[in-house]
Design an enzyme around this catalytic site. Structure first.
Site, mmCIF file in Angstrom:
data_model
loop_
_atom_site.group_PDB
_atom_site.id
_atom_site.type_symbol
_atom_site.label_atom_id
_atom_site.label_comp_id
_atom_site.label_asym_id
_atom_site.label_seq_id
_atom_site.Cartn_x
_atom_site.Cartn_y
_atom_site.Cartn_z
ATOM 1 N N TRP A 67 51.234 40.433 51.736
ATOM 2 C CA TRP A 67 52.379 39.517 51.892
ATOM 3 C C TRP A 67 51.959 38.069 51.676
ATOM 4 C CZ3 TRP A 67 56.605 41.752 50.949
ATOM 5 C CH2 TRP A 67 56.855 43.054 51.395
ATOM 6 N N ASP A 124 54.628 33.013 58.326
ATOM 7 C CA ASP A 124 55.388 34.251 58.138
ATOM 8 C C ASP A 124 55.095 35.119 59.361
ATOM 9 O OD1 ASP A 124 56.431 36.705 57.482
ATOM 10 O OD2 ASP A 124 55.450 36.854 55.526
ATOM 11 N N LYS A 130 61.566 44.233 61.154
ATOM 12 C CA LYS A 130 60.360 44.788 61.760
ATOM 13 C C LYS A 130 60.507 44.847 63.285
ATOM 14 C CE LYS A 130 58.607 44.736 57.588
ATOM 15 N NZ LYS A 130 58.111 43.552 56.934
HETATM 16 C C1 LIG Z 1 58.044 43.072 55.502
HETATM 17 C C2 LIG Z 1 57.368 41.770 55.336
HETATM 18 C C3 LIG Z 1 57.799 40.831 54.388
HETATM 19 C C4 LIG Z 1 58.938 41.100 53.424
HETATM 20 O O1 LIG Z 1 60.130 41.035 54.075
HETATM 21 P P1 LIG Z 1 61.512 41.194 53.276
HETATM 22 O O2 LIG Z 1 62.493 40.853 54.351
HETATM 23 O O3 LIG Z 1 61.587 42.616 52.821
HETATM 24 O O4 LIG Z 1 61.536 40.238 52.148
HETATM 25 C C5 LIG Z 1 57.143 39.633 54.316
HETATM 26 N N1 LIG Z 1 56.105 39.348 55.129
HETATM 27 C C6 LIG Z 1 55.661 40.224 56.035
HETATM 28 C C7 LIG Z 1 54.505 39.864 56.907
HETATM 29 C C8 LIG Z 1 56.270 41.459 56.169
HETATM 30 O O5 LIG Z 1 55.825 42.338 57.074
#
Ligand SMILES: *Cc1c(COP(=O)(O)O)cnc(C)c1O
Length: 357
Positions: free
Chosen positions: A100, A168, A192
């Site tokens: 990511w 993030d 998540k």
């Molecule tokens: C799942 C995830 C993403 C992507 O998220 P989307 O909402 O599908 O764009 C980005 N960063 C991390 C750390 C993730 O676990």
């Protein structure tokens, strides 16, 4: 029958939340309609929205001086919005801790100069690298606090001086107490740890909103478009925000993020302690950097992977297959995974090892 769902995302939600949403499905609090059918401009919906925002502020202990935004486009859209909105000088630092982070870096590169100042690529992202001092002229430093695929997390935040720290937090938001004042911008896809897919939470310090993006930046990709309109410049992901509110109220009812963190530490310890004493299962991740949310583990013989997965599924333990870049298994044990789920997984693993190990 409910299964124990170890999926990385979309992921398990608290059963109490599902029951509440179910009970309110066709007639929300006497409105005569479901939340899905309401105008986002209605009084009844505004109250749902405000409750969700308030619960988020309370759960994360967001200090004064930050805006909370509920956006669409997933965490992945933030990979572009961050450089587009925050990079006034055109250069930012990134830490590469896996898939990511890499996507965030690749997207930022389309718009600005990126300086990858630390990386754990040399050991397939099995640890969190030391972050060196940050050049104070940079626009921001970006980190991924929890690495969903590789199962690592930052236990100490880098000291960035006056450079805004951007994070993030998609896979560990609200899972452990964090000092939000250390961050200038935090973002997380909801699916998540906070709710269903469809909403992205952005917590942004007010002063960053004054960094005007280029004229050409699309309206929908400007933070000010959303901050100036209470996240309702256009139709927000109404139902997802409602469920996020219920999940946050569930967290607060447990005693808040501190209580949830305690339970998360107990669940993770149960699994890691078992893996570490086993000669059959192993964790590829350096001990001090292990995630509380995503636990990758490897079987001694990968020829047994398929059997492990099919028998686990038959036992009601589902979605344990690891990401293809790591192999083996991954158990995602987010806030809503009950302790009984982790205990059942450990029992199953013991039993499988006895029979096949
Ligand atoms: C799942 C995830 C993403 C992507 O998220 P989307 O909402 O599908 O764009 C980005 N960063 C991390 C750390 C993730 O676990």
């Amino acid at each position: 029958m409910r299964v124990f769902n170890f999926a990385a995302g979309p992921a398990v939600l608290p059963e109490d939340v599902l029951a509440k949403a179910g009970a309110e499905m066709s007639d929300y609090k006497g409105s005569g309609m479901s939340v899905m059918e309401m105008s986002h401009r209605s009084k009844v919906y505004q109250q749902i929205f405000d409750t969700a925002e308030e619960a988020l502020r309370k759960a994360l202990q967001i200090p004064e001086g930050y805006k909370v935004l509920f956006l669409q486009g997933g965490a992945s859209t933030q990979f572009a919005m961050i450089p587009l909105n925050l990079a006034t000088k055109g250069k930012a630092a990134y830490v590469n801790t896996g898939a990511w982070s890499k996507k965030a870096i690749e997207e930022a590169k389309r718009y600005i100069d990126t300086d990858v100042i630390a990386s754990s690529a040399d050991k397939n992202f099995t640890y969190i690298p030391e972050v060196p001092a940050v050049d104070q002229s940079l626009d921001y430093l970006h980190i991924t606090t929890n690495n969903t695929i590789f199962g690592t997390k930052f236990s100490r935040l880098p000291n960035t001086g006056n450079v805004p720290l951007v994070a993030d937090m998609s896979s560990n938001i609200a899972s452990e107490v964090m000092d939000m004042s250390r961050f200038a911008l935090v973002y997380a896809g909801a699916q998540k740890n906070l709710g269903p897919a469809g909403a992205t939470i952005v917590v942004i310090r007010d002063d960053l909103l004054e960094r005007a993006p280029k004229e050409i930046t699309p309206t929908m990709l400007r933070y000010t478009t959303h901050s100036e309109n209470g996240s309702m410049f256009n139709t927000p992901p109404c139902y997802t925000i409602y469920i996020i509110g219920l999940v946050l109220e569930w967290i607060l009812a447990q005693g808040g993020v501190a209580a949830v963190e305690k339970a998360n530490r107990e669940k993770a310890a149960m699994l890691y302690d078992f893996i570490d004493q086993s000669g059959f299962y192993s964790s590829p991740v350096r001990k001090e950097d292990r995630s509380l949310m995503n636990v990758p583990f490897i079987l001694a013989d990968s020829a047994l992977d398929a059997d492990f997965l099919s028998q686990a599924t038959a036992a009601g333990l589902v979605n344990l297959k690891g990401h293809r870049s790591v192999g083996g298994m991954r158990a995602s044990i987010y806030n809503a995974m009950p302790k009984e789920g982790v205990a059942a997984l450990v029992d199953f693993m013991k039993d499988f090892e006895k029979k096949r190990g």
